[in-house]
Enzyme design. Structure first.
Site, PDB file in Angstrom:
ATOM      1  N   ARG A 124       2.322 -52.254  -1.700  1.00  0.00           N
ATOM      2  CA  ARG A 124       3.096 -53.446  -1.446  1.00  0.00           C
ATOM      3  C   ARG A 124       3.964 -53.721  -2.620  1.00  0.00           C
ATOM      4  O   ARG A 124       4.518 -54.892  -2.876  1.00  0.00           O
ATOM      5  CB  ARG A 124       2.136 -54.493  -1.140  1.00  0.00           C
ATOM      6  CG  ARG A 124       1.835 -54.704   0.354  1.00  0.00           C
ATOM      7  CD  ARG A 124       0.812 -55.581   0.741  1.00  0.00           C
ATOM      8  NE  ARG A 124       0.967 -56.859   0.232  1.00  0.00           N
ATOM      9  CZ  ARG A 124       0.340 -57.447  -0.531  1.00  0.00           C
ATOM     10  NH1 ARG A 124      -0.949 -57.048  -1.335  1.00  0.00           N
ATOM     11  NH2 ARG A 124       0.457 -58.949  -0.905  1.00  0.00           N
ATOM     12  N   LYS A 125       4.076 -52.822  -3.491  1.00  0.00           N
ATOM     13  CA  LYS A 125       4.698 -53.021  -4.726  1.00  0.00           C
ATOM     14  C   LYS A 125       6.332 -52.647  -4.378  1.00  0.00           C
ATOM     15  O   LYS A 125       7.099 -51.674  -4.857  1.00  0.00           O
ATOM     16  CB  LYS A 125       4.310 -52.139  -6.057  1.00  0.00           C
ATOM     17  CG  LYS A 125       2.894 -52.575  -6.553  1.00  0.00           C
ATOM     18  CD  LYS A 125       2.330 -51.533  -7.537  1.00  0.00           C
ATOM     19  CE  LYS A 125       1.119 -52.119  -7.826  1.00  0.00           C
ATOM     20  NZ  LYS A 125       0.282 -51.101  -9.150  1.00  0.00           N
ATOM     21  N   THR A 126       6.807 -53.613  -3.630  1.00  0.00           N
ATOM     22  CA  THR A 126       8.112 -53.385  -3.217  1.00  0.00           C
ATOM     23  C   THR A 126       8.876 -54.692  -3.794  1.00  0.00           C
ATOM     24  O   THR A 126       8.508 -55.654  -4.241  1.00  0.00           O
ATOM     25  CB  THR A 126       8.417 -53.563  -1.856  1.00  0.00           C
ATOM     26  OG1 THR A 126       7.543 -54.645  -1.171  1.00  0.00           O
ATOM     27  CG2 THR A 126       7.443 -52.469  -1.144  1.00  0.00           C
ATOM     28  N   THR A 259       8.402 -46.900  -4.851  1.00  0.00           N
ATOM     29  CA  THR A 259       9.159 -48.004  -4.756  1.00  0.00           C
ATOM     30  C   THR A 259       9.815 -48.562  -5.779  1.00  0.00           C
ATOM     31  O   THR A 259      10.879 -48.873  -5.982  1.00  0.00           O
ATOM     32  CB  THR A 259       8.650 -48.981  -3.690  1.00  0.00           C
ATOM     33  OG1 THR A 259       7.442 -49.280  -4.030  1.00  0.00           O
ATOM     34  CG2 THR A 259       8.649 -48.252  -2.146  1.00  0.00           C
TER      35      THR A 259
END
Length: 275
Positions: A124-126, A259
């Protein structure tokens, strides 16, 4: 599918209150061209930008295609003013997504040399507002999206365990989720990996462990035979180290760097009827 509202926000951010740059008459053709080899992604977003501006799409390579320097990725035709307005937004989106797809493809290729079954997953490191674009780019590069948001899977992390305890946290969420929702428990030792599996985790995330420790945890859990349990390695894994982790026998390797650290693929946009 890219919503019109999202496309409008992207364009408005670049256009500002009054476009004083692109008041160019007539019609033209534009080409988005690769300046280096890579894997294409983000074409849905690039197309959406031009289509929103009333520009016709003449040609577009599919996401996941491998390209060389000089290849045309996208070709459009329409009002010069509209094409020039959409140019930078399209280049930025496609370049960013293609950089992620290219990086993911390289990581997958290296990992598969050691393990035919290991999955390379995003996290979820977006970038806020661009998660859909970035997650689809990971898939275009041969990776796995992991969970798309907090609704897709329970991930019990160190903060949950600090508040409730490992076994209590697993029991707490097991009582509250659908049968279709998996529980992934993050641990930092082999002993806690066993505890998580015994507590009923579907996935045990081996966080910030060396390859040797990951191998020990995987072997220990396999011997315990928890039936269907998946193992996941994460935490600081890079292109340079992913092969070592793939060789441990772990099922999934999740990497935030897919990402948050992928450089954009170098693309150029050229216009004119002679392009």
């Amino acid at each position: 599918m890219i919503a019109d509202g999202q496309t409008e926000r992207w364009l408005q951010e670049d256009l500002g209150h009054h476009d004083v740059t692109n008041d160019v008459p007539g019609t033209t053709i534009g080409r988005l061209v690769a300046k280096e080899p890579g894997v294409v992604a983000g074409l849905e977003a690039g197309r959406a930008v031009f289509e929103y501006l009333g520009v016709d799409i003449l040609e577009a390579v599919p996401d996941g295609a491998t390209i060389d320097a000089g290849d045309t990725v996208l070709q459009v035709e329409g009002a010069a003013r509209a094409i020039l307005r959409g140019e930078r937004v399209a280049v930025n989106l496609v370049g960013h997504a293609s950089g992620i797809a290219t990086r993911t493809s390289r990581v997958v290729a290296v990992a598969r040399e050691e393990s035919a079954h290991v999955r390379i997953a995003a996290t979820r490191k977006t970038t806020p507002g661009l998660r859909g674009l970035e997650k689809r780019a990971v898939v275009a590069g041969g990776g796995d999206t992991h969970r798309l948001d907090l609704s897709h899977m329970v991930m019990i992390k160190d903060n949950h365990i600090a508040e409730m305890g490992l076994e209590e946290a697993v029991a707490h969420f097991r009582d509250r989720i659908s049968f279709a929702t998996k529980i992934d428990v993050e641990v930092e030792s082999v002993d806690d990996a066993v505890r998580a599996a015994d507590a009923g985790a579907d996935i045990v995330l081996l966080d910030n462990m060396s390859p040797a420790t990951v191998r020990e945890a995987v072997d220990t859990l396999e011997q315990a035979d928890h039936g269907g349990l998946l193992t996941e390695a994460s935490g600081g894994i890079t292109l340079e180290t992913v092969a070592e982790y793939a060789a441990t026998g772990v099922d999934v390797i999740s990497m935030g760097s897919l990402t948050h650290s992928a450089p954009s693929l170098d693309l150029s946009f050229r216009t004119g009827t002679g392009v």
